[in-house]
Write an enzyme that holds these catalytic residues in place. Structure first.
Site, PDB file in Angstrom:
ATOM      1  N   GLU A 131      -3.882   5.300  17.597  1.00 12.86           N
ATOM      2  CA  GLU A 131      -3.070   4.523  16.661  1.00 12.86           C
ATOM      3  C   GLU A 131      -2.056   3.732  17.489  1.00 12.86           C
ATOM      4  OE1 GLU A 131      -0.506   5.028  12.535  1.00 12.86           O
ATOM      5  OE2 GLU A 131      -0.746   6.735  13.869  1.00 12.86           O
ATOM      6  N   HIS A 218      -3.932   4.437   6.967  1.00  6.80           N
ATOM      7  CA  HIS A 218      -2.969   4.792   5.917  1.00  6.80           C
ATOM      8  C   HIS A 218      -2.569   3.576   5.076  1.00  6.80           C
ATOM      9  CE1 HIS A 218      -0.077   3.582   8.969  1.00  6.80           C
ATOM     10  NE2 HIS A 218      -0.097   4.743   9.597  1.00  6.80           N
ATOM     11  N   ARG A 229       0.955 -13.129  -5.224  1.00  7.87           N
ATOM     12  CA  ARG A 229       0.553 -14.441  -4.710  1.00  7.87           C
ATOM     13  C   ARG A 229       0.035 -14.366  -3.274  1.00  7.87           C
ATOM     14  NH1 ARG A 229       5.071 -16.090  -7.824  1.00  7.87           N
ATOM     15  NH2 ARG A 229       6.470 -15.964  -6.022  1.00  7.87           N
ATOM     16  N   ASP A 276      -1.872  12.437   8.751  1.00 13.20           N
ATOM     17  CA  ASP A 276      -0.939  11.749   9.653  1.00 13.20           C
ATOM     18  C   ASP A 276       0.133  12.739  10.124  1.00 13.20           C
ATOM     19  OD1 ASP A 276       0.110   9.671  11.162  1.00 13.20           O
ATOM     20  OD2 ASP A 276       1.216   8.773   9.493  1.00 13.20           O
TER      21      ASP A 276
END
Length: 385
Positions: A131, A218, A229, A276
């Protein structure tokens, strides 16, 4: 791994067995030589039996995103400390585990990968997940922003070479220089390309998915928020049928409604629950080091010292499973897919684990009526508490 003796030959009877075909209310699972020999309902086969008294019987959990537990982190070069971290989760039902590493300078990270690779080959770990450090500084969370860097091919090859096949997944922010090329390079090397810690727009996410990115690290956390938008990474990843989404179901990182909405949209074929977890999992409050940063755990919630940014979790997979059912509205069958079946398939291990089916490893968790673990079996051997 920590087990009570070797594999046992026994038939687990009288449980609610969750199989790929459905729930067997008076089910049994026959275990022989470390494997599931048969699964059925009604009268069990001859031989030693263990009566379960109606408990739930589910496959061992598969966690593809975990940094440590039991007071130890997977960054340790001491294999005994890594074993302790893995065992802290094994007693909570996680029988298959990727060791996740946080952002560090490439040479240091390569050393950490090299140290863990032997434990992957030994079978304690199913692989390594990196990660970082190829993450966005704007969404770095508990990663040191001074260490982050673009995912150039030379750095990636150095890390993959250090693992000699042990690195199974790398998280990348695709908007970085070389990001999409890096995704393509990982896929070409049979490594899962995950998207996370990203400030990308939806338009920047699409090319990475086209290049082969197949996991959302995650989802919701460590990424540009969903906006009506500008859907950003959350909208793009959740809505793409090619992407499996990780959800941290500790009810801190995500509100139960967010978990339910994501899981319902992605479906059981694309939803994966992860922990995690950091070293604090299974230990308690205190001060911990995460990637060189000081993290304080208060009431079970880790945050960076001096700030409010979440720094991993103290979650275990049994709690994630229970939260998904009791707080987020998933069925037990959906929770089994999210904690076992889908992550096993994602890692290419569906022929070994992740389901209660004949011929697969006897990785089994027995849960009580409140979905709390009563017993854990790993490869046919009972795991010590």
């Amino acid at each position: 791994m920590s087990t009570w003796g070797g594999p046992v030959d026994v038939t687990l009877t009288g449980g609610r067995v969750v199989t790929p075909e459905g729930v067997l209310d008076r089910g049994w699972v026959a275990v022989r030589d470390g494997l599931i020999a048969a699964v059925g309902e009604g009268a069990p086969p001859d031989g030693p039996t263990t009566e379960l008294g109606g408990g739930w019987v589910v496959p061992g959990f598969v966690d593809i995103h975990c940094h440590g537990g039991g007071g130890e982190a997977f960054t340790s070069a001491d294999p005994d400390r890594v074993v302790k971290a893995a065992n802290a989760h094994r007693k909570h039902g996680t029988t298959t585990l990727l060791a996740s590493l946080v952002s560090r300078p490439i040479p240091e990270l390569a050393d950490q990968v090299r140290a863990l690779s032997d434990l992957v080959r030994d079978g304690l770990l199913a692989g390594i997940h990196l990660e970082g450090p190829f993450l966005s500084a704007a969404r770095c969370g508990a990663h040191d922003p001074a260490i982050l860097c673009p995912p150039d091919r030379r750095s990636i090859d150095r890390l993959l070479g250090a693992g000699d096949g042990a690195v199974k997944m790398i998280t990348i922010a695709p908007e970085l220089d070389h990001g999409v090329d890096a995704v393509r390079h990982l896929v070409d090397n049979d490594v899962l390309a995950a998207i996370g810690h990203t400030d990308a727009t939806e338009a920047q996410i699409r090319p990475a998915v086209e290049a082969g990115a197949s996991v959302a690290t995650h989802l919701f956390n460590g990424m540009r928020p969903l906006h009506h938008r500008e859907p950003g990474p959350i909208g793009a990843l959740l809505d793409d049928e090619r992407v499996t989404v990780e959800l941290i179901c500790d009810l801190v990182h995500l509100h139960p409604t967010a978990v339910r909405l994501a899981a319902r949209h992605a479906g059981r074929g694309r939803t994966v629950l992860v922990t995690d977890a950091i070293a604090a999992a299974g230990v308690g409050d205190g001060v911990y080091d995460v990637g060189g940063l000081e993290v304080r755990v208060v009431d079970g919630v880790p945050t960076l010292a001096g700030g409010a940014a979440l720094a991993g979790s103290t979650l275990t997979m049994d709690v994630a499973f229970r939260n998904a059912v009791t707080s987020c509205g998933l069925t037990v069958d959906e929770a089994v897919h999210a904690t076992s079946t889908r992550p096993a398939r994602l890692l290419g291990l569906e022929d070994r684990t992740g389901r209660l089916a004949a011929g697969l490893s006897a990785d089994i968790v027995v849960l009580d009526a409140d979905l709390k673990p009563r017993e854990v079996m790993s490869r046919g051997a009972w795991v010590k508490d």
